[in-house]
Design a protein around this motif. Structure first.
Motif, PDB file in Angstrom:
ATOM      1  N   VAL A  76       0.866  -1.169   0.000  1.00 34.95           N
ATOM      2  CA  VAL A  76       0.000   0.000   0.000  1.00 34.95           C
ATOM      3  C   VAL A  76       0.906   1.222   0.000  1.00 34.95           C
ATOM      4  O   VAL A  76       1.702   1.410   0.914  1.00 34.95           O
ATOM      5  CB  VAL A  76      -0.928   0.028   1.234  1.00 34.95           C
ATOM      6  N   ASP A  77       0.797   2.025  -1.039  1.00 39.80           N
ATOM      7  CA  ASP A  77       1.522   3.283  -1.141  1.00 39.80           C
ATOM      8  C   ASP A  77       0.486   4.378  -0.897  1.00 39.80           C
ATOM      9  O   ASP A  77      -0.045   4.972  -1.828  1.00 39.80           O
ATOM     10  CB  ASP A  77       2.172   3.406  -2.523  1.00 39.80           C
ATOM     11  N   ALA A  78       0.167   4.596   0.378  1.00 41.01           N
ATOM     12  CA  ALA A  78      -0.919   5.509   0.746  1.00 41.01           C
ATOM     13  C   ALA A  78      -0.669   6.924   0.244  1.00 41.01           C
ATOM     14  O   ALA A  78      -1.605   7.611  -0.152  1.00 41.01           O
ATOM     15  CB  ALA A  78      -1.110   5.501   2.262  1.00 41.01           C
ATOM     16  N   GLY A  79       0.575   7.368   0.261  1.00 43.26           N
ATOM     17  CA  GLY A  79       0.890   8.722  -0.177  1.00 43.26           C
ATOM     18  C   GLY A  79       0.516   8.975  -1.617  1.00 43.26           C
ATOM     19  O   GLY A  79       0.110  10.083  -1.973  1.00 43.26           O
ATOM     20  N   ALA A  82      -1.966   4.291  -4.107  1.00 48.87           N
ATOM     21  CA  ALA A  82      -1.760   3.101  -4.941  1.00 48.87           C
ATOM     22  C   ALA A  82      -1.791   1.830  -4.092  1.00 48.87           C
ATOM     23  O   ALA A  82      -1.321   1.810  -2.956  1.00 48.87           O
ATOM     24  CB  ALA A  82      -0.428   3.202  -5.669  1.00 48.87           C
ATOM     25  N   PHE A  83      -2.324   0.781  -4.683  1.00 44.81           N
ATOM     26  CA  PHE A  83      -2.413  -0.530  -4.058  1.00 44.81           C
ATOM     27  C   PHE A  83      -1.868  -1.532  -5.062  1.00 44.81           C
ATOM     28  O   PHE A  83      -2.244  -1.511  -6.227  1.00 44.81           O
ATOM     29  CB  PHE A  83      -3.859  -0.856  -3.704  1.00 44.81           C
ATOM     30  N   LEU A 133      -2.205  -3.468 -10.195  1.00 45.77           N
ATOM     31  CA  LEU A 133      -1.985  -2.136  -9.642  1.00 45.77           C
ATOM     32  C   LEU A 133      -3.272  -1.324  -9.736  1.00 45.77           C
ATOM     33  O   LEU A 133      -3.860  -1.215 -10.804  1.00 45.77           O
ATOM     34  CB  LEU A 133      -0.867  -1.428 -10.426  1.00 45.77           C
ATOM     35  N   TRP A 134      -3.697  -0.803  -8.584  1.00 45.40           N
ATOM     36  CA  TRP A 134      -4.847   0.092  -8.522  1.00 45.40           C
ATOM     37  C   TRP A 134      -4.336   1.452  -8.093  1.00 45.40           C
ATOM     38  O   TRP A 134      -3.611   1.563  -7.103  1.00 45.40           O
ATOM     39  CB  TRP A 134      -5.880  -0.395  -7.508  1.00 45.40           C
ATOM     40  N   HIS A 162      -7.105   0.638 -12.799  1.00 47.85           N
ATOM     41  CA  HIS A 162      -6.560  -0.677 -12.498  1.00 47.85           C
ATOM     42  C   HIS A 162      -5.809  -1.160 -13.727  1.00 47.85           C
ATOM     43  O   HIS A 162      -6.256  -0.953 -14.848  1.00 47.85           O
ATOM     44  CB  HIS A 162      -7.678  -1.666 -12.159  1.00 47.85           C
ATOM     45  N   LYS A 163      -4.652  -1.770 -13.485  1.00 45.49           N
ATOM     46  CA  LYS A 163      -3.950  -2.379 -14.619  1.00 45.49           C
ATOM     47  C   LYS A 163      -3.240  -3.639 -14.176  1.00 45.49           C
ATOM     48  O   LYS A 163      -2.820  -3.773 -13.034  1.00 45.49           O
ATOM     49  CB  LYS A 163      -2.995  -1.404 -15.289  1.00 45.49           C
ATOM     50  N   HIS A 164      -3.154  -4.554 -15.118  1.00 51.05           N
ATOM     51  CA  HIS A 164      -2.391  -5.792 -14.946  1.00 51.05           C
ATOM     52  C   HIS A 164      -1.042  -5.567 -15.619  1.00 51.05           C
ATOM     53  O   HIS A 164      -0.988  -5.072 -16.741  1.00 51.05           O
ATOM     54  CB  HIS A 164      -3.127  -6.954 -15.605  1.00 51.05           C
TER      55      HIS A 164
END
Length: 169
Positions: A76-79, A82-83, A133-134, A162-164
């Motif tokens: 989790v990149d909260a800043g 991104a997930f 990636l969201w 969202h991407k794969h």
């Protein structure tokens, strides 16, 4: 898939979020086929499709990896809003040169009393295969705005993307 066929921008984006998040929830399968997750600090290195972690040879995760090398890492990149979920294959590695490269006296000496040459210290190398990636707005105000916009328009795309990403190399 060869490196030349990968979306290098997407791979760089995955690496950026891993670098910012630093800690992964590292998931293995137990011998009883249970999913077990634990936090592990991702070693600072340029993301090339491989991720590195330190662990003790005597930990249960080492046995789990030897029994079933398929792992998942959640970041989790909260800043940046991104997930990230990364799928790959883990292996236990003994490589003193790599340990020396990745070692941090400030943090690692707490866990490995024998320092860089602690006989219990091993590396986990994860060869990443794919990622989900969201992303959403990087600010709280932006996320609220996008939520309200999605509610009004009925379009979920306003909430984020969202991407794969294929990471095999």
């Amino acid at each position: 898939m060869s490196q030349s066929h990968l979306d290098n921008d997407a791979v760089k984006e995955v690496g950026k979020h891993i670098r910012h998040a630093k800690v992964a929830m590292f998931t293995t399968r137990s011998n009883g086929d249970r999913l077990i997750s634990r936090p592990l600090h991702t070693r600072d290195t340029e993301f090339d499709g491989n991720l590195w972690f330190f662990t003790g040879l005597d930990t249960t995760k080492v046995g789990e990896i030897k029994s079933n090398p398929r792992v998942n890492l959640a970041y989790v990149d909260a800043g940046d809003g991104a997930f990230l979920s990364v799928e790959g294959r883990a292996e236990i590695v003994r490589d003193q040169h790599k340990v020396d490269e990745l070692w941090s006296d400030a943090m690692d000496s707490i866990f490995f009393k024998g320092g860089k040459t602690d006989p219990n210290l091993v590396l986990i190398k994860v060869t990443c295969e794919s990622a989900e990636l969201w992303t959403s707005s990087s600010t709280a105000i932006g996320r609220v705005y996008n939520f309200i916009k999605a509610k009004i328009t009925g379009d979920e795309k306003d909430l984020g993307a969202h991407k794969h990403v294929e990471l095999k190399h």
